[in-house]
Design a protein around this motif. Sequence first.
Motif, short mmCIF file in Angstrom:
data_model
loop_
_atom_site.label_atom_id
_atom_site.label_comp_id
_atom_site.label_asym_id
_atom_site.label_seq_id
_atom_site.Cartn_x
_atom_site.Cartn_y
_atom_site.Cartn_z
N MET A 1 72.54 23.82 19.50
CA MET A 1 71.42 22.87 19.55
C MET A 1 71.71 21.52 18.93
N GLY A 2 72.99 21.25 18.63
CA GLY A 2 73.36 19.91 18.20
C GLY A 2 73.19 19.63 16.72
N ILE A 3 72.83 20.65 15.95
CA ILE A 3 72.69 20.50 14.50
C ILE A 3 74.07 20.58 13.84
N GLY A 4 74.94 21.38 14.42
CA GLY A 4 76.28 21.59 13.86
C GLY A 4 76.32 22.89 13.09
N SER A 5 77.31 23.72 13.40
CA SER A 5 77.39 25.04 12.76
C SER A 5 77.58 24.91 11.26
N SER A 6 78.19 23.84 10.80
CA SER A 6 78.43 23.70 9.35
C SER A 6 77.18 23.22 8.61
#
Lengths: 477, 477
Positions: free
Chosen positions: B200-205
Motif C-alpha cells: 500500500m505504499g507505506i513501506g515495509s520498513s
Amino acid sequence: MLKQEIINNFVSPNGTNRSEVDTLVRQFSAQLFDFLTNSVETSPLPEFHNVDSAFFQIPVAELSIQEIKDKLEVIYKSSMNAANPRYLGHMDSIPSIYSILGDYIASALNNNMLSLEMSPLLTQLENNLMSQFANLFGLPSGSGGVMLSGGTLANLQALVVARNNKLKIKDGNVYSLLQQPVVFTSDVAHVSVVKSCMLMGIGSSNVVKVKSNQNAQMCVDDLILKIDEQIKLGNIPFAIVATAGTTITGSIDPLNEIANIAKRFNLWFHVDAIYGGALIFSVEHKNLLNGIELADSISFNPQKWLYVAKTCSMVLFRDFSGMVDNFRITAPYMKDQEHFINLGEITVQGSKYAEVLKLWLSLLGLGISGYQQLILHCYVLRDVFVDKAACRKYLELATNPDTNVICFRIMNSDADQCDLLNEQLQSYLLRQCGFFVSMPKFKGQNWLRVVLINPFITDEIIDELFTKIDWFVQNSN
Amino acid sequence: MLKQEIINNFVSPNGTNRSEVDTLVRQFSAQLFDFLTNSVETSPLPEFHNVDSAFFQIPVAELSIQEIKDKLEVIYKSSMNAANPRYLGHMDSIPSIYSILGDYIASALNNNMLSLEMSPLLTQLENNLMSQFANLFGLPSGSGGVMLSGGTLANLQALVVARNNKLKIKDGNVYSLLQQPVVFTSDVAHVSVVKSCMLMGIGSSNVVKVKSNQNAQMCVDDLILKIDEQIKLGNIPFAIVATAGTTITGSIDPLNEIANIAKRFNLWFHVDAIYGGALIFSVEHKNLLNGIELADSISFNPQKWLYVAKTCSMVLFRDFSGMVDNFRITAPYMKDQEHFINLGEITVQGSKYAEVLKLWLSLLGLGISGYQQLILHCYVLRDVFVDKAACRKYLELATNPDTNVICFRIMNSDADQCDLLNEQLQSYLLRQCGFFVSMPKFKGQNWLRVVLINPFITDEIIDELFTKIDWFVQNSN
C-alpha cells in the motif's frame, strides 16, 4: 468426547461415519444436479427481491438436512443463472464439470498454497503450469507466474512489481519518492487499474487515461502525447497497462506499438489479458495477441473464456526471479525450501486454496484441441450475430468486435430517447423473452452487450433473440 | 455444432447429457471419498518429492476419465493430509462437510460477487451475515463487513481504509503526504501487516515492531514509547494492529489497553482476530476477546477455527458507511443499485466467488451450539497437553497458551544443540511415528508447535504423542 451429531459434520478419517456422510452428500448432490440439468427452466436472471433477514439468521441449534435443502432451493431459484444459454450478458459462463469437481476436491483436501509444506504437490503443479502458460504467451525462458483469486489481484501484483522495480523502491515506500509516479492506460481499461493505484499508494487520480479509437483500442499517438505531458509536469511515468479484451467491447489494444513506446520511455509494459488471453488456444485468432510476447507482465483469467469456475486468475512475469526480488516478503513460520519458493511469500495473498487444480483438470478434460474448438465456436457465433445486426438498419454496433463480446443498440438521434429505448429493450428481453443482455455505459450512453461464450448457445437462439428485438422495434413506436 | 465429447465437459442446461455427467461425477466423488474416509492410512505429511514436469503437461487431446483419476491419485497420496488426526502442525484442519458442499455448489452456480446483478441473493447473504458477525464481535449498529479470499487481503483492506481515513487521502496518494506514515504492531504479529504496508505504499520498513512479553502479547508500555519516538522523529502514526491469536503461539494482545492508547493518540485500532475470532462462539473463553468491541476494524478467518474450507475470510468495520466512503471505486459496467452496493466496488478483489455460501452452510449444519462444543473440545485438549508437558522436566512451553496453539521444546542449555535436538525430534515424529508437528522459529530458535484443532484428536492420540517424545528423549543421548 464430542457428540456424534457434531462429529457427523466431518468425514471421519477412518471411515466410521461413511454411511451418514454418503447420505448427506448424495442428497445435496442430487438437488444440485436436478437444478443444473434443468437450468433452462429458470430465468437467466431472476427478478430481484429483498430477502427478509430472518432467512439468513445464524441458528443456535443445527438445522435438519431438509431445512438446509429448503434454504438452498431458494438460492438456486434466485441466483444469476449463467448456465442458461439465453444468459448472454456478462463474461460469466457455465463452468466445465472438471472445474466444478476441481473445486470440490481442492476444498476437501484443504491444502494451503501459502507454503510448500502445506501443499507439496499442488505448489509444484502451480509453478509448472504457470511456466507452461508463460510459454504459451511467448514469454522467454526464465518467465513464470503465480495464481491469484481474481483479475484485480493479478493486475495489482503486476503493478506493485512494476512500481518497486521501475521506481527502485523494494520496500514499497511511495512517500520516499522525489516525483509523483503515474500509470497510463486507455479510457476504456478495467477499473482494477484505478483500484490498484488507490491501493498501492500511487493515487487513483494518477492513472492517466489515454484516448481510445472508434474500436475502443488505445490511441498510440495520444499515449506518446500524454507521456510527454506528464514528464513536462515533473511527474514520473513508470508503467503502461494495455488491454487484450476490454470489459465492455472485448477490444484488443495495438500491443506491438505500445510495447515499442514502453521500451522507448523505459516503462513497465503490462498486458491485461484477463479476457483475451484465452486466444493463445485459438489457431485462427491468436495473431490478435501479437506483441504480448514483449510484455513485462501479463494477467489472465481462466475463469472467463477457459470455462473454469471462479476464482481462477494468474499473473505472469517475463523475469520471474526479478519479480521475486522486487516482491518477496518472508515469514518466520514458513520453512525455507530448497527447490520451490513458498507461494505465500511471492503473492498478494497469503493462505490460498488450490485454484490451480480446477484449471489443470479442465485442461486435462478438454485438451488444447477442445479449447480450440470452443473458442472457434464463439467466433462463429460472433459472425452470425454481427451479420444479423448489420442487415438491420435500426441497429448499430459500438465497435467492430475483436472477440465474442459485442455491444449494440437501437439507434435514435435523440440521446436521451436512445438511452430510454435501449433500457426498455433490455427489460423486455429479460421479462418477456427470457433473454439476459447487459447494459453498460459506453461513451456516456446505454448500450446492450452480449458475450457469446456459453457452449449451448446455438444459431437458433441468436435467431430467436433477433426476432424478439424485431418485434420490440416494430411495436415500440 | 460442437462435438459431443466437448459438450460433455459441461452439464447440459436441459439435461441432454445427464447420464454421462452422473457417471463422471460419481466416479470422481467415489475416488475422493475413498481417500477421505481412509485418510488415517496416509501420512499426515507425505515425504516431499520433485515431480517430473511431464506429469503436469497440458495435453493436446483430452485424457480419459481413468487417466485423469490416475493423476488425481498421485495428488491424494502426495498432499498435506490435515484430516489425519495426527496432523497437529498448523492452523489448517479438516473442513466441515457442509463447507466442502458449499464450495461444490458455489462453483457450479458460478455467481460473481462483483455485483448485485451477478449474485442477487448471495450478495444479500454476505451483507447480512457480515452484519451478524459484526454484532457477535460487539460492534455497534452501523457496523458491517465484506468477505475476502484470505486473511492477508482482510488485513490489507483494513489498513488501506485506515490509511485513507486517518491520513485524509481518499484517492490513496501516499506521495502527496507531508510526513512519513507508520503503523505499529507487535514483534510476533503476522507477516501480512508488513506485506500490506509494502503493497500500500507505506513501506515495509515503516511497520514499527512493538516488544512482546513472555506470553507473546504486545507490551503496552513499549507501544507508548514507540509512538512517542515516531512522533519525535517527525513521522505520522496512523494505525495500531493488535493480534487476537498470534500465528506461532496463539497469544492474544491486551485489547482494552491497546484500544485506550489508540484513542489517546487518535490512531486506527485494527484487531487481527484471524485465528482467535472464533472465540465469539465460546461461552467459556469469549472474555479473552474483551476490548475487541472497541476496534475500528476486525479481520477474522472462518477458514481456520470455524472449520470452513479455504479460503474464507472477512473484514468488519465499526463504521461501514465510513469504510465505503474511504474505499469505494466505481465502474461503468456495474449497474447502480438501490439497496446494496456492488461488493466489487468496496473490496480489494473484484470478481469473487461466493465464499459466503460454505460459511453459511457450516453455520446451519452446526449451529452456534455445535461451534461452542467444538471450541470447548479444543480447550480440553489444550489442558490435557499442557498438563502432560508440565510433568516432564525435560520439556518447556514457549508461552502460557491462550488458545489451542502450543509451542514446546526439549530444553538444552546450548542453543545450537537445542535447535538440533528439536529438529531431530520433529523428524522422528513424522518419519517414525506418523505425527506432524510444525517447527517455527520463535525468538530466533526452533520450537515445536501443535494446533489442537482436528475434532478427531483424542486423549489417546495425545498420550501416544508424549510416549513417542519420551522414547526419543530416552534414546537420543
